[in-house]
Design a protein around this motif. Structure first.
Motif, mmCIF file in Angstrom:
data_model
loop_
_atom_site.group_PDB
_atom_site.id
_atom_site.type_symbol
_atom_site.label_atom_id
_atom_site.label_comp_id
_atom_site.label_asym_id
_atom_site.label_seq_id
_atom_site.Cartn_x
_atom_site.Cartn_y
_atom_site.Cartn_z
ATOM 1 N N THR A 110 0.338 -66.304 100.944
ATOM 2 C CA THR A 110 1.422 -66.032 101.884
ATOM 3 C C THR A 110 2.229 -64.831 101.393
ATOM 4 O OG1 THR A 110 3.254 -67.084 103.084
ATOM 5 C CG2 THR A 110 3.040 -67.624 100.752
ATOM 6 N N THR A 111 3.108 -64.334 102.257
ATOM 7 C CA THR A 111 3.886 -63.157 101.878
ATOM 8 C C THR A 111 5.052 -63.571 100.973
ATOM 9 O OG1 THR A 111 4.937 -61.190 102.805
ATOM 10 C CG2 THR A 111 5.388 -63.250 103.901
ATOM 11 N N ARG A 117 11.920 -60.069 97.189
ATOM 12 C CA ARG A 117 11.312 -58.742 97.364
ATOM 13 C C ARG A 117 12.076 -57.615 96.658
ATOM 14 N NH1 ARG A 117 9.904 -59.471 103.775
ATOM 15 N NH2 ARG A 117 8.661 -61.364 103.483
ATOM 16 N N ALA A 118 13.406 -57.731 96.574
ATOM 17 C CA ALA A 118 14.170 -56.616 95.997
ATOM 18 C C ALA A 118 13.823 -56.434 94.512
ATOM 19 C CB ALA A 118 15.665 -56.859 96.174
ATOM 20 N N GLU A 172 6.033 -56.492 102.233
ATOM 21 C CA GLU A 172 5.706 -57.511 103.239
ATOM 22 C C GLU A 172 4.228 -57.461 103.632
ATOM 23 O OE1 GLU A 172 8.095 -57.271 106.729
ATOM 24 O OE2 GLU A 172 7.111 -59.006 107.675
ATOM 25 N N HIS A 173 3.677 -56.259 103.715
ATOM 26 C CA HIS A 173 2.293 -56.131 104.190
ATOM 27 C C HIS A 173 1.276 -55.934 103.075
ATOM 28 C CE1 HIS A 173 4.804 -54.866 107.700
ATOM 29 N NE2 HIS A 173 4.047 -55.809 108.246
ATOM 30 N N ARG A 174 1.720 -55.496 101.912
ATOM 31 C CA ARG A 174 0.747 -55.116 100.876
ATOM 32 C C ARG A 174 0.704 -56.073 99.683
ATOM 33 N NH1 ARG A 174 -1.898 -50.910 102.161
ATOM 34 N NH2 ARG A 174 -1.021 -49.343 103.540
ATOM 35 N N SER A 176 0.671 -60.248 98.568
ATOM 36 C CA SER A 176 0.664 -61.675 98.904
ATOM 37 C C SER A 176 0.856 -62.453 97.610
ATOM 38 C CB SER A 176 -0.641 -62.068 99.598
ATOM 39 O OG SER A 176 -1.750 -61.711 98.795
ATOM 40 N N THR A 177 1.265 -63.720 97.770
ATOM 41 C CA THR A 177 1.436 -64.559 96.593
ATOM 42 C C THR A 177 1.058 -65.995 96.923
ATOM 43 O OG1 THR A 177 2.936 -65.100 94.760
ATOM 44 C CG2 THR A 177 3.883 -65.111 96.977
ATOM 45 N N ASP A 178 1.277 -66.865 95.959
ATOM 46 C CA ASP A 178 0.748 -68.224 96.012
ATOM 47 C C ASP A 178 1.842 -69.184 95.566
ATOM 48 O OD1 ASP A 178 -0.503 -70.629 95.481
ATOM 49 O OD2 ASP A 178 -1.501 -69.884 93.700
ATOM 50 N N TYR A 179 2.542 -69.784 96.547
ATOM 51 C CA TYR A 179 3.596 -70.742 96.201
ATOM 52 C C TYR A 179 3.048 -72.160 96.051
ATOM 53 C CZ TYR A 179 6.972 -67.030 97.191
ATOM 54 O OH TYR A 179 7.699 -65.862 97.163
ATOM 55 N N ASN A 180 1.732 -72.316 96.231
ATOM 56 C CA ASN A 180 1.126 -73.641 96.031
ATOM 57 C C ASN A 180 0.627 -73.821 94.604
ATOM 58 O OD1 ASN A 180 0.401 -76.145 97.396
ATOM 59 N ND2 ASN A 180 -1.719 -75.575 96.898
#
Ligand SMILES: [Zn+2]
Length: 437
Positions: A110-111, A117-118, A172-174, A176-180
């Motif tokens: 997911t994003t 992001r900052a 946002e577009h480039r 992704s990460t994994d919060y699971n």
């Protein structure tokens, strides 16, 4: 791609870091598989039992002691045909804890949260600035990359700077990460797609990006985006890293970590000049060191391929949840791998097979096992093969084979059969970068 378990952080045969946790599906998922008849009850039981055994080996089951018999646990969890006792299941496994029970395959890709992001952009800009600075350090470039390739590496760092700046402006577009927490489970620091100019990151890199360790991950993945020739040929700190040939180093993402690591104070090779064929002590690699280095590379490739399969099967799971039909080649690949890993897909009564969370948790436990076995290679005993051999190369190849088996044995085995374990490791090694159909 970067392995977060690589290097010197973990030593010792079958020593497993304290955060080791295998995961299982939620009880409702298992009950649904049993009730729907997607797979035979004996298949479900055998897979659950193996996951519980792997968790128990690491001391990760609540309420269990070292003397607890998994057969007894299984009888408590599955008291009657077709039935799962949720209360018994949750005595051993906390359903709210993502490190024990698999939650969401969607959260696994997911994003980054807007709140993260900052700082992530700042970390990328910091890493970009460091890449630019080291690109002007000719003595440093020569010390790491050598007299022939240092200027190519210099150009590489300029491109890394360029890519990090560009990506930091479009997280946002480039990214992704994994919060699971799948990446933690499989020791995946991140991966990068040159074609898509996209980076996938461990969630701790996204939530805590300003540490030197996180910036190393950002820089490593950006190296893959800089030039399609920059690949993985050996992770930072693994045996033989400092002894690699110039032509390897200049195309190896992990070697681009070294000068920034020196800047950030986390180098394992402070002040050293790397010389091909020589270890940090200045001596040539012994035959045994070459064998151990070869064994680590063997498992690196097996781990990489297992990680790719884990991504594939989770992509399929997301597609199935969305109702997107599968293509034939993907189904064929999954059915090829399923009997090797003891997934349920080839045992199911539905076609095409349904990727269940039991398959997902089994797949990720295998990725993890490849990483732990890789970590065992430097320390397993008796990797020197019995001769005579026609050449040193033959001797090293025979020794690598011994090291591969010994490292899996030190982990405790995977499928309950050393020959099957080896078939799986060999299949993965042989399908390195060739898992996606
Ligand atoms: Zn990489």
């Amino acid at each position: 791609m970067e392995s977060i378990s690589s290097g010197r952080a973990f030593g010792g045969v079958s020593r497993v870091p304290s955060d080791v946790k295998w995961r299982v599906p939620p009880s409702a998922d298992l009950q649904a598989i049993l009730s729907s008849g997607t797979a035979d009850e004996s298949v479900v039981h055998s897979r659950v039992r193996r996951l519980l055994e792997r968790m128990h080996r690491e001391g990760r089951l609540n309420s269990a002691t070292s003397a607890t018999d998994i057969g007894v646990v299984m009888d408590e969890i599955f008291p009657l045909p077709g039935q799962l006792d949720q209360a018994a299941y949750e005595r051993y496994l906390d359903p709210t804890d993502r490190t024990m029970v698999y939650h969401s395959v969607r959260d696994a890709y997911t994003t980054p949260n807007p709140a993260d992001r900052a700082d992530l952009a700042t970390a990328m800009q910091d890493a970009a600035a460091t890449a630019q600075t080291v690109s002007t350090d000719e003595p440093g470039l020569r010390a790491v990359f050598g007299p022939t390739e240092w200027s190519t590496a210099q150009a590489g760092y300029r491109l890394i700077n360029n890519r990090l700046v560009a990506i930091s402006a479009d997280i946002e577009h480039r990214i992704s990460t994994d919060y699971n927490l799948d990446a933690q489970e499989t020791f995946l620091g991140g991966w990068a797609s040159f074609g898509d100019q996209h980076i996938h990151l461990l969630s701790t890199v996204v939530s805590d990006p300003l540490t030197p360790r996180s910036k190393v991950t950002l820089l490593h993945e950006a190296a893959h985006l800089a030039d399609s020739r920059i690949d993985d040929h050996g992770y930072y700190g693994t045996p033989g890293f400092e002894a690699a040939e110039e032509a390897i180093k200049v195309n190896n993402a992990a070697h681009y970590e070294e000068l920034p690591r020196r800047t950030w104070g986390i180098s394992s090779y402070v002040g050293q000049t790397f010389t091909p064929g020589l270890t940090s002590s200045g001596a040539p690699l012994t035959t045994e060191e070459q064998i151990r280095a070869g064994g680590v590379q063997y498992y690196r490739k097996a781990w990489d391929a297992a990680s790719d399969f884990d991504s594939l099967i989770k992509d399929v799971r997301r597609n199935q949840l969305d109702g997107t039909p599968l293509d034939g080649a993907t189904v064929a690949r999954m059915l090829e791998v399923s009997p090797l890993m003891d997934l349920t897909l080839h045992e199911q009564m539905v076609s095409p097979p349904e990727v269940t969370r039991l398959d997902i948790t089994t797949s990720e436990s295998i990725v993890r096992a490849m990483s732990i076995a890789k970590r065992n290679v430097p320390n397993v005993p008796n990797v020197m093969p019995m001769g005579p051999f026609l050449s040193t190369a033959d001797e090293i190849a025979a020794g690598v084979s011994l090291a591969v088996d010994a490292a899996m044995a030190a982990y405790g085995g995977l499928l309950g059969d050393a020959a099957r374990d080896r078939r799986l490791v060999d299949w993965l090694h042989d399908h390195y970068r060739n898992v996606y159909p």
